[in-house]
Design an enzyme around this catalytic site. Structure first.
Site, PDB file in Angstrom:
ATOM      1  N   GLN A  68      34.805   5.006  -0.166  1.00 55.72           N
ATOM      2  CA  GLN A  68      34.733   4.827   1.294  1.00 55.72           C
ATOM      3  C   GLN A  68      34.991   3.360   1.660  1.00 55.72           C
ATOM      4  OE1 GLN A  68      31.798   6.947  -0.098  1.00 55.72           O
ATOM      5  NE2 GLN A  68      33.511   8.339  -0.076  1.00 55.72           N
ATOM      6  N   LYS A 112      42.020   1.643  -2.719  1.00 59.84           N
ATOM      7  CA  LYS A 112      41.123   1.215  -3.812  1.00 59.84           C
ATOM      8  C   LYS A 112      41.592   1.751  -5.165  1.00 59.84           C
ATOM      9  CE  LYS A 112      37.756   3.108  -1.510  1.00 59.84           C
ATOM     10  NZ  LYS A 112      38.370   3.360  -0.193  1.00 59.84           N
ATOM     11  N   GLY A 113      41.952   3.042  -5.184  1.00 62.78           N
ATOM     12  CA  GLY A 113      42.372   3.659  -6.453  1.00 62.78           C
ATOM     13  C   GLY A 113      43.545   2.917  -7.063  1.00 62.78           C
ATOM     14  N   ARG A 144      45.179  11.028   9.465  1.00 59.61           N
ATOM     15  CA  ARG A 144      44.281   9.884   9.699  1.00 59.61           C
ATOM     16  C   ARG A 144      44.601   9.279  11.055  1.00 59.61           C
ATOM     17  NH1 ARG A 144      45.672   7.568   3.775  1.00 59.61           N
ATOM     18  NH2 ARG A 144      44.277   8.870   2.558  1.00 59.61           N
ATOM     19  N   ASP A 200      40.092   4.612   2.368  1.00 56.03           N
ATOM     20  CA  ASP A 200      41.522   4.838   2.116  1.00 56.03           C
ATOM     21  C   ASP A 200      42.358   3.563   2.197  1.00 56.03           C
ATOM     22  OD1 ASP A 200      40.854   7.523   1.919  1.00 56.03           O
ATOM     23  OD2 ASP A 200      41.231   7.897   4.040  1.00 56.03           O
ATOM     24  N   ALA A 223      35.538  11.120  -1.614  1.00 58.70           N
ATOM     25  CA  ALA A 223      36.563  10.117  -1.897  1.00 58.70           C
ATOM     26  C   ALA A 223      37.825  10.776  -2.435  1.00 58.70           C
ATOM     27  CB  ALA A 223      36.039   9.124  -2.932  1.00 58.70           C
ATOM     28  N   GLY A 224      38.948  10.152  -2.149  1.00 58.88           N
ATOM     29  CA  GLY A 224      40.213  10.542  -2.770  1.00 58.88           C
ATOM     30  C   GLY A 224      40.948   9.262  -3.092  1.00 58.88           C
ATOM     31  N   HIS A 225      41.021   8.897  -4.357  1.00 58.93           N
ATOM     32  CA  HIS A 225      41.629   7.633  -4.769  1.00 58.93           C
ATOM     33  C   HIS A 225      42.963   7.936  -5.444  1.00 58.93           C
ATOM     34  CE1 HIS A 225      37.475   5.441  -4.779  1.00 58.93           C
ATOM     35  NE2 HIS A 225      37.799   5.973  -3.622  1.00 58.93           N
ATOM     36  N   ARG A 260      43.710  15.902   6.162  1.00 55.58           N
ATOM     37  CA  ARG A 260      43.642  15.699   7.623  1.00 55.58           C
ATOM     38  C   ARG A 260      44.484  14.487   8.032  1.00 55.58           C
ATOM     39  NH1 ARG A 260      37.337  15.122   8.702  1.00 55.58           N
ATOM     40  NH2 ARG A 260      37.479  13.997   6.732  1.00 55.58           N
ATOM     41  N   ALA A 275      43.776  12.060   1.414  1.00 53.76           N
ATOM     42  CA  ALA A 275      44.034  12.413   0.019  1.00 53.76           C
ATOM     43  C   ALA A 275      43.136  13.570  -0.417  1.00 53.76           C
ATOM     44  CB  ALA A 275      43.806  11.195  -0.876  1.00 53.76           C
ATOM     45  N   THR A 309      41.296  15.807   2.038  1.00 52.67           N
ATOM     46  CA  THR A 309      41.261  16.951   2.956  1.00 52.67           C
ATOM     47  C   THR A 309      42.626  17.240   3.594  1.00 52.67           C
ATOM     48  OG1 THR A 309      40.664  15.473   4.763  1.00 52.67           O
ATOM     49  CG2 THR A 309      38.849  16.513   3.577  1.00 52.67           C
TER      50      THR A 309
HETATM   51  P1  GDP Z   1      41.603   4.888  -1.514  1.00 55.18           P
HETATM   52  O1  GDP Z   1      40.737   6.011  -1.096  1.00 55.18           O
HETATM   53  O2  GDP Z   1      41.134   3.571  -0.996  1.00 55.18           O
HETATM   54  O3  GDP Z   1      41.853   4.855  -2.995  1.00 55.18           O
HETATM   55  O4  GDP Z   1      43.023   5.141  -0.820  1.00 55.18           O
HETATM   56  P2  GDP Z   1      43.805   6.545  -0.727  1.00 55.18           P
HETATM   57  O5  GDP Z   1      44.363   6.883  -2.042  1.00 55.18           O
HETATM   58  O6  GDP Z   1      42.962   7.576  -0.063  1.00 55.18           O
HETATM   59  O7  GDP Z   1      44.910   6.188   0.346  1.00 55.18           O
HETATM   60  C1  GDP Z   1      45.803   5.154   0.145  1.00 55.18           C
HETATM   61  C2  GDP Z   1      47.225   5.756   0.192  1.00 55.18           C
HETATM   62  O8  GDP Z   1      48.161   4.726   0.332  1.00 55.18           O
HETATM   63  C3  GDP Z   1      47.610   6.494  -1.071  1.00 55.18           C
HETATM   64  O9  GDP Z   1      48.500   7.514  -0.748  1.00 55.18           O
HETATM   65  C4  GDP Z   1      48.291   5.404  -1.890  1.00 55.18           C
HETATM   66  O10 GDP Z   1      49.214   5.930  -2.818  1.00 55.18           O
HETATM   67  C5  GDP Z   1      48.990   4.650  -0.817  1.00 55.18           C
HETATM   68  N1  GDP Z   1      49.169   3.199  -1.043  1.00 55.18           N
HETATM   69  C6  GDP Z   1      48.348   2.314  -1.655  1.00 55.18           C
HETATM   70  N2  GDP Z   1      48.836   1.058  -1.535  1.00 55.18           N
HETATM   71  C7  GDP Z   1      49.977   1.156  -0.832  1.00 55.18           C
HETATM   72  C8  GDP Z   1      50.938   0.214  -0.354  1.00 55.18           C
HETATM   73  O11 GDP Z   1      50.816  -0.991  -0.524  1.00 55.18           O
HETATM   74  N3  GDP Z   1      51.976   0.716   0.384  1.00 55.18           N
HETATM   75  C9  GDP Z   1      52.150   2.031   0.626  1.00 55.18           C
HETATM   76  N4  GDP Z   1      53.199   2.424   1.337  1.00 55.18           N
HETATM   77  N5  GDP Z   1      51.272   2.955   0.185  1.00 55.18           N
HETATM   78  C10 GDP Z   1      50.191   2.521  -0.513  1.00 55.18           C
HETATM   79  P1  IMO Z   2      37.724   7.014   0.057  1.00 59.29           P
HETATM   80  O1  IMO Z   2      36.878   6.621  -1.119  1.00 59.29           O
HETATM   81  C1  IMO Z   2      37.993   7.922   4.308  1.00 59.29           C
HETATM   82  C2  IMO Z   2      34.519   9.888   6.132  1.00 59.29           C
HETATM   83  C3  IMO Z   2      34.705  11.305   6.611  1.00 59.29           C
HETATM   84  C4  IMO Z   2      33.722  11.329   7.758  1.00 59.29           C
HETATM   85  C5  IMO Z   2      32.570  10.467   7.243  1.00 59.29           C
HETATM   86  C6  IMO Z   2      31.430  11.275   6.631  1.00 59.29           C
HETATM   87  O2  IMO Z   2      38.873   7.887  -0.310  1.00 59.29           O
HETATM   88  O3  IMO Z   2      38.116   5.823   0.840  1.00 59.29           O
HETATM   89  P2  IMO Z   2      31.102  12.651   4.388  1.00 59.29           P
HETATM   90  O4  IMO Z   2      31.934  13.736   3.758  1.00 59.29           O
HETATM   91  O5  IMO Z   2      30.943  11.444   3.532  1.00 59.29           O
HETATM   92  O6  IMO Z   2      29.802  13.167   4.919  1.00 59.29           O
HETATM   93  O7  IMO Z   2      31.951  12.199   5.691  1.00 59.29           O
HETATM   94  O8  IMO Z   2      33.132   9.627   6.256  1.00 59.29           O
HETATM   95  N1  IMO Z   2      34.884   9.667   4.701  1.00 59.29           N
HETATM   96  C7  IMO Z   2      35.989   9.029   4.295  1.00 59.29           C
HETATM   97  N2  IMO Z   2      37.024   8.535   5.018  1.00 59.29           N
HETATM   98  N3  IMO Z   2      37.947   7.754   2.955  1.00 59.29           N
HETATM   99  C8  IMO Z   2      36.915   8.222   2.236  1.00 59.29           C
HETATM  100  O9  IMO Z   2      36.770   7.950   0.927  1.00 59.29           O
HETATM  101  C9  IMO Z   2      35.882   8.929   2.909  1.00 59.29           C
HETATM  102  N4  IMO Z   2      34.736   9.536   2.521  1.00 59.29           N
HETATM  103  C10 IMO Z   2      34.132   9.969   3.628  1.00 59.29           C
HETATM  104  O10 IMO Z   2      36.017  11.546   7.021  1.00 59.29           O
HETATM  105  O11 IMO Z   2      34.267  10.664   8.870  1.00 59.29           O
HETATM  106 MG    MG Z   3      40.898   7.852  -0.116  1.00 54.63          MG
END
Ligand code: GDP
Ligand code: IMO
Ligand code: MG
Length: 425
Positions: free
Chosen positions: A225, A16-17, A306, A13, A39-41, A304, A300, A302
């Site tokens: 991840q 990356k997305g 963080r 999180d 993953a949730g990007h 939950r 993004a 679940t």
């Molecule tokens: P990923 O799994 O690595 O793609 O990241 P996620 O999408 O799960 O979580 C990153 C969260 O932070 C998302 O809600 C993005 O929209 C948000 N985000 C990304 N870059 C920034 C930033 O520079 N500032 C803020 N405030 N939010 C950001």
């Molecule tokens: P992105 O790509 C954050 C965590 C879960 C759990 C552990 C194992 O969005 O960054 P799993 O379902 O893979 O067996 O869970 O890994 N986890 C993540 N935490 N971002 C993710 O993906 C995750 N994918 C799995 O919360 O602790």
């Molecule tokens: Mg994510």
């Protein structure tokens, strides 16, 4: 070198997305190489927000092709939902013809999810905190040589192969946990989703990617991840079930190591973790809550909350070493605006000894973080577009991190939108 790799350096999180989306216009192919719908990007642009679970984050650019690589595990039901949401928002990937799926990617079955849930339930307080998407059991079947692959869905005997694996899962569930929840509805949805997936090009992706390379086209491998969740090097067993580190891009796409150019490592200006396991810099107090609320730190995938904490330099240095990171991206710097003081963990106190690396037994002996105090900045930075607008104290935080980590911060993200990104060097 034709292939750049972009991956998370913390516990996922990191943003990356968003950054893949920002960089996509400069690449011919964006390829996800591991993980699955755990993953949730998140991507934001033009006032719209999308969360992608399986689909690569390059789909919004006209001339960029996208590939779900062989290292990914696919839940057809989630993938269908993702595709339908995108279609409803005006992005029909079937007509756009910008999504390819590797025949060798493994399938997540409804019973993999039952096994995931049953395993977690059995572990009680010691549970991993899995996303319950069936990731662990699917990779177990892959390495156990029982798995089903996307290419199999076109075979005439797919139904029999499916049934054989399901029967095995059902007897495992019965023997180990004494119960099997009803999965008939999910099974029906699974087969319905496969009908949609069969309409996409199912490809021998290792040849495809290598042909891109041969033609001098640019490929970006998109990780899921983060390094601290890597199956080998993360805080085992509180990890995911794939190699989230750069080597995973080679096996997850079928590319040779010498094809890899830039390794782009992403980290937040602080730290978060979702699920169980060690988190040395965790703030279980008001400051942690402030970071969670200001940073909207809720999963993004679940939803939950963080866990939050200060930046962890021993963990980051470890991730940079493992991945051979050549460029850094710092995200969510804006979330720290307004904190009078911020902190960076420089070392750990491990059994009375000051160390600067992650100890092997981090899960059983909790190392205490040794923190360095750093001046915060008060300015709202979400609207800045020029390097000259970066507050001096934020710039000194960046300078400090670059000196400690030995890698330049190439991009600075100051908000979730595509436009809220500065190129630093
Ligand atoms: P990923 O799994 O690595 O793609 O990241 P996620 O999408 O799960 O979580 C990153 C969260 O932070 C998302 O809600 C993005 O929209 C948000 N985000 C990304 N870059 C920034 C930033 O520079 N500032 C803020 N405030 N939010 C950001
Ligand atoms: P992105 O790509 C954050 C965590 C879960 C759990 C552990 C194992 O969005 O960054 P799993 O379902 O893979 O067996 O869970 O890994 N986890 C993540 N935490 N971002 C993710 O993906 C995750 N994918 C799995 O919360 O602790
Ligand atoms: Mg994510």
């Amino acid at each position: 070198m034709a292939v750049d790799v972009l991956l998370g350096l913390q516990w996922g999180d990191e943003g990356k997305g968003k950054i893949v989306d920002v960089l996509s216009a400069g690449y011919d192919l964006i390829a996800r190489f591991q993980g699955g719908p755990n993953a949730g990007h998140t991507l934001e642009f033009d006032g719209k927000k999308f969360v992608l679970n399986t689909i690569p984050s390059g789909i919004f650019f006209e001339n960029t092709m996208n590939l779900i690589g062989n290292g990914v595990v696919i839940d057809p039901i989630t993938l269908k939902k993702e595709l339908e949401k995108l279609k409803a928002a005006g992005h029909d990937l079937l007509t756009k013809k910008n999504l390819l799926i590797a025949k060798k990617a493994h399938l997540i079955l409804p019973t993999h999810q039952l096994l995931d849930a049953a395993n977690e339930k059995k572990m009680g307080d010691g549970k991993i905190g899995s996303t319950l998407k069936g990731i662990g059991p699917t990779y177990m079947d892959k390495t156990g040589r029982n798995g089903l692959r996307i290419g199999d869905i076109t075979l005439p005997d797919f139904k029999e192969r499916y049934q054989k694996l399901v029967d095995k899962h059902v007897s495992m569930l019965q023997a180990l946990y004494g119960e099997v929840a009803d999965f008939s509805e999910r099974e029906a949805a699974f087969f319905e989703a496969l009908d949609l997936l069969r309409q996409f090009p199912l490809v021998d992706s290792e040849h495809l990617v290598n042909n891109y390379i041969k033609q001098g086209k640019k490929v970006l491998a998109e990780g899921a991840q983060g390094a601290m969740l890597d199956i080998d090097f993360g805080s085992y067993p509180f990890v995911t079930s794939s190699n989230t580190t750069a080597a995973g891009a080679c096996t997850g796409l079928g590319i040779a190591p010498q094809q890899i150019g830039e390794v782009i490592g992403i980290f937040k200006a602080y730290c978060t973790r979702v699920g169980g396991g060690p988190f040395p810099t965790e703030l279980e107090n008001e400051t942690g809550e402030e970071l969670r609320q200001t940073g909207h730190e809720f999963g993004a995938t679940t939803g939950r909350p963080r866990r939050t904490g200060w930046i962890d330099l021993p963990a980051l240095k470890y991730a940079i070493m493992l991945n051979g990171v050549t460029q850094l991206v710092m995200t969510k710097a804006d979330v720290l605006s307004g904190f009078d003081k911020i902190y960076a963990c420089t070392h750990y106190n491990y059994l009375g000894e000051k160390i600067d690396y992650m100890p092997y037994d981090i899960c059983s002996v909790s190392p205490e973080p040794i923190l360095k105090e750093i001046d915060g900045w008060n300015e709202d930075i979400t609207g800045i577009t020029e390097l000259s607008e970066i507050p001096a104290k934020l710039q000194s935080y960046i300078d400090y991190l670059e000196a400690e980590l030995g890698v330049p911060v190439k991009y600075l993200s100051v908000g979730p939108d595509r436009k809220q990104t500065l190129v630093m060097h």
